[in-house]
Design an enzyme around this catalytic site. Sequence first.
Site, PDB file in Angstrom:
ATOM      1  N   ASP A  36      52.945  56.670  22.315  1.00  0.00           N
ATOM      2  CA  ASP A  36      52.626  57.932  21.762  1.00  0.00           C
ATOM      3  C   ASP A  36      52.920  58.173  20.462  1.00  0.00           C
ATOM      4  O   ASP A  36      52.985  59.098  19.818  1.00  0.00           O
ATOM      5  CB  ASP A  36      52.826  59.124  23.272  1.00  0.00           C
ATOM      6  N   HIS A  77      46.649  37.699   8.023  1.00  0.00           N
ATOM      7  CA  HIS A  77      44.825  37.788   8.935  1.00  0.00           C
ATOM      8  C   HIS A  77      44.383  36.887   8.483  1.00  0.00           C
ATOM      9  O   HIS A  77      43.904  35.989   9.090  1.00  0.00           O
ATOM     10  CB  HIS A  77      44.429  38.977   8.852  1.00  0.00           C
ATOM     11  N   GLY A 122      47.725  44.350  17.182  1.00  0.00           N
ATOM     12  CA  GLY A 122      48.894  44.683  17.031  1.00  0.00           C
ATOM     13  C   GLY A 122      50.106  44.653  16.712  1.00  0.00           C
ATOM     14  O   GLY A 122      50.816  44.733  16.396  1.00  0.00           O
ATOM     15  N   SER A 129      38.968  46.883  19.923  1.00  0.00           N
ATOM     16  CA  SER A 129      39.642  47.548  18.652  1.00  0.00           C
ATOM     17  C   SER A 129      38.625  47.357  17.667  1.00  0.00           C
ATOM     18  O   SER A 129      39.122  48.041  16.955  1.00  0.00           O
ATOM     19  CB  SER A 129      41.180  46.769  19.083  1.00  0.00           C
ATOM     20  N   TYR A 184      49.856  40.579  23.128  1.00  0.00           N
ATOM     21  CA  TYR A 184      49.994  41.492  23.004  1.00  0.00           C
ATOM     22  C   TYR A 184      49.950  42.176  23.955  1.00  0.00           C
ATOM     23  O   TYR A 184      50.706  43.220  24.970  1.00  0.00           O
ATOM     24  CB  TYR A 184      48.772  42.463  22.606  1.00  0.00           C
ATOM     25  N   GLY A 209      45.515  52.000  22.757  1.00  0.00           N
ATOM     26  CA  GLY A 209      46.136  50.864  23.614  1.00  0.00           C
ATOM     27  C   GLY A 209      46.798  51.012  24.746  1.00  0.00           C
ATOM     28  O   GLY A 209      47.409  51.224  25.535  1.00  0.00           O
ATOM     29  N   LYS A 225      43.424  43.556  14.701  1.00  0.00           N
ATOM     30  CA  LYS A 225      43.461  44.467  16.072  1.00  0.00           C
ATOM     31  C   LYS A 225      44.341  44.021  17.093  1.00  0.00           C
ATOM     32  O   LYS A 225      43.988  43.943  18.901  1.00  0.00           O
ATOM     33  CB  LYS A 225      42.285  44.692  16.235  1.00  0.00           C
ATOM     34  N   GLN A 269      57.685  53.530  20.557  1.00  0.00           N
ATOM     35  CA  GLN A 269      56.022  53.371  22.054  1.00  0.00           C
ATOM     36  C   GLN A 269      54.541  54.003  21.584  1.00  0.00           C
ATOM     37  O   GLN A 269      54.890  54.905  20.533  1.00  0.00           O
ATOM     38  CB  GLN A 269      56.718  54.885  22.672  1.00  0.00           C
TER      39      GLN A 269
HETATM   40  P1  A3P Z   1      43.532  50.185  20.155  1.00  0.00           P
HETATM   41  O1  A3P Z   1      42.902  50.146  19.013  1.00  0.00           O
HETATM   42  O2  A3P Z   1      43.150  48.909  21.410  1.00  0.00           O
HETATM   43  O3  A3P Z   1      43.716  51.169  20.437  1.00  0.00           O
HETATM   44  P2  A3P Z   1      46.358  46.301  14.554  1.00  0.00           P
HETATM   45  O4  A3P Z   1      47.905  46.672  14.114  1.00  0.00           O
HETATM   46  O5  A3P Z   1      46.054  44.081  14.539  1.00  0.00           O
HETATM   47  O6  A3P Z   1      45.371  46.846  13.508  1.00  0.00           O
HETATM   48  O7  A3P Z   1      46.605  46.386  15.844  1.00  0.00           O
HETATM   49  C1  A3P Z   1      45.737  47.575  15.856  1.00  0.00           C
HETATM   50  C2  A3P Z   1      45.509  48.124  17.407  1.00  0.00           C
HETATM   51  O8  A3P Z   1      47.168  48.044  18.499  1.00  0.00           O
HETATM   52  C3  A3P Z   1      45.185  49.170  18.539  1.00  0.00           C
HETATM   53  O9  A3P Z   1      44.630  48.558  19.195  1.00  0.00           O
HETATM   54  C4  A3P Z   1      46.030  50.324  19.262  1.00  0.00           C
HETATM   55  O10 A3P Z   1      46.278  51.619  19.291  1.00  0.00           O
HETATM   56  C5  A3P Z   1      47.453  49.270  18.994  1.00  0.00           C
HETATM   57  N1  A3P Z   1      48.202  49.594  19.171  1.00  0.00           N
HETATM   58  C6  A3P Z   1      49.250  50.369  18.035  1.00  0.00           C
HETATM   59  N2  A3P Z   1      50.167  50.566  18.204  1.00  0.00           N
HETATM   60  C7  A3P Z   1      50.473  50.558  19.730  1.00  0.00           C
HETATM   61  C8  A3P Z   1      51.935  50.994  20.411  1.00  0.00           C
HETATM   62  N3  A3P Z   1      52.696  51.652  19.946  1.00  0.00           N
HETATM   63  N4  A3P Z   1      51.518  50.581  21.935  1.00  0.00           N
HETATM   64  C9  A3P Z   1      50.390  49.936  22.141  1.00  0.00           C
HETATM   65  N5  A3P Z   1      49.532  49.225  21.258  1.00  0.00           N
HETATM   66  C10 A3P Z   1      49.448  49.619  20.203  1.00  0.00           C
END
Ligand code: A3P
Length: 292
Positions: free
Chosen positions: A229, A106, A46, A136, A192, A256, A44, A227
Site C-alpha cells: 500500500d 531481465h 517483483g 501480471s 516473490y 501484489g 513481473k 509494504q
Molecule cells: P501484480 O501485477 O501481480 O500486482 P516487476 O517490478 O518485476 O515488474 O513486478 C511487478 C509486480 O510486483 C506487480 O505484480 C506489482 O504489483 C508487484 N509488487 C510491486 N511492489 C510490491 C509490494 N510492495 N508488495 C507486493 N507486490 C508488489
Amino acid sequence: MDFSRPELFDFQGISMTNYFSDNWENTQNFQARPNDIIIASYPKAGGTWLSYLLDLLYFGQSSPERQTSIPIFRRAINLESKITHICRGTEMLDKLPTSPRLIRTHLPVQLMPNSFWEQNCKVVYVARNAKDSVVSYFHFDRMTLIFPEPGEWSSYLQRFMKGKMVFGSWYDHVNGWWKKKQSYSKLHFMFYEEMIEDIGREMDKLCSFLGLSPSAEEKERIIDRVQFDQMKTNNMVNHSGLKIMNFNVSSFIRKGKVGDWKNHFTVAQNEEFDEDYGEKMKDSTLQFRTEV
Ligand code: A3P
C-alpha cells in the site's frame, strides 16, 4: 513523445524487441565494477519491490533526499534498455554517482555481459510462479506502450507457454538462473511468494548474503516503506508520470498478490497449463508456490 508498440523478433535465440536490443554492443561490452549489485528477474517477478528494498538498505540513511527526488527506475537502472537516444541503460549506469550501483536486468543468464562474472559481482535473482507472472505480464503489456500489444488473454497465455514474450521463455529464464546458482556462489535466489509471506525474514537473508547489518529500528522502517500500500501511493516508486505507461488501463503496482491467476485462468486453461508446465519443468528442481 510518441512510442510505438514494437514487434517481437528472434534475438540470440530469445524473443526480443528493439527497445532492449538496440544498444546491444554497449550492453555486451559493459564494464562491471566488483561492488556492483545485480538485480535480475524475469519481467513481473517483483523486481521493483526488490530494487526499492535494496535502495533503502544501501542509501536510505545516507541520502534520504534520494527517496523524495529520484524515481526508483533511475536509482536501480535497467542495463539493456534503450528507450530513446538519450535514455540508454549503459550510459546512465556509467554516469551513476552512487556506489554500489544497483543494476537491473531481465536478460536470461546466457546473455549476461561477461564482465559481471569476471568481476565476481553479487547477483540477486527474484523469481515468481509462472501463473501469477503471466497474469501480471498481461496487465503490464496492456498499459506499457513500448511492449507488444498483448491481445486477448487466451492467446496471450498460449504465447507465454510458447516463450514468445519479451525476454523469452519464463521456463528457460528461471531454470537458467537457477542452474547458474549451482556454480556461482555470489548469486542469491529469492522468491516473490516468500517475500509476500514474510518480508522481514527475506530481508534478513538478503542482508546476510550482502554482508549488511541494519539496526532493528532501520529494518522496521524499511519493512514499513516497502509494504504494497505504501509503494502503490509513493510516486517515486509507482512509476506514475512515466509517459510509456497508460495508467487509465492498469496500475504498475497493481495487486501484489499470490494467486491472482485464479481470477484469470479458466478451469480448462489451468489444466492445459499444468500439463504443459509439468513437461517443461520435469527436469528442474525449482519449486514454486502458487498460493501462500
Ligand atoms: P501484480 O501485477 O501481480 O500486482 P516487476 O517490478 O518485476 O515488474 O513486478 C511487478 C509486480 O510486483 C506487480 O505484480 C506489482 O504489483 C508487484 N509488487 C510491486 N511492489 C510490491 C509490494 N510492495 N508488495 C507486493 N507486490 C508488489
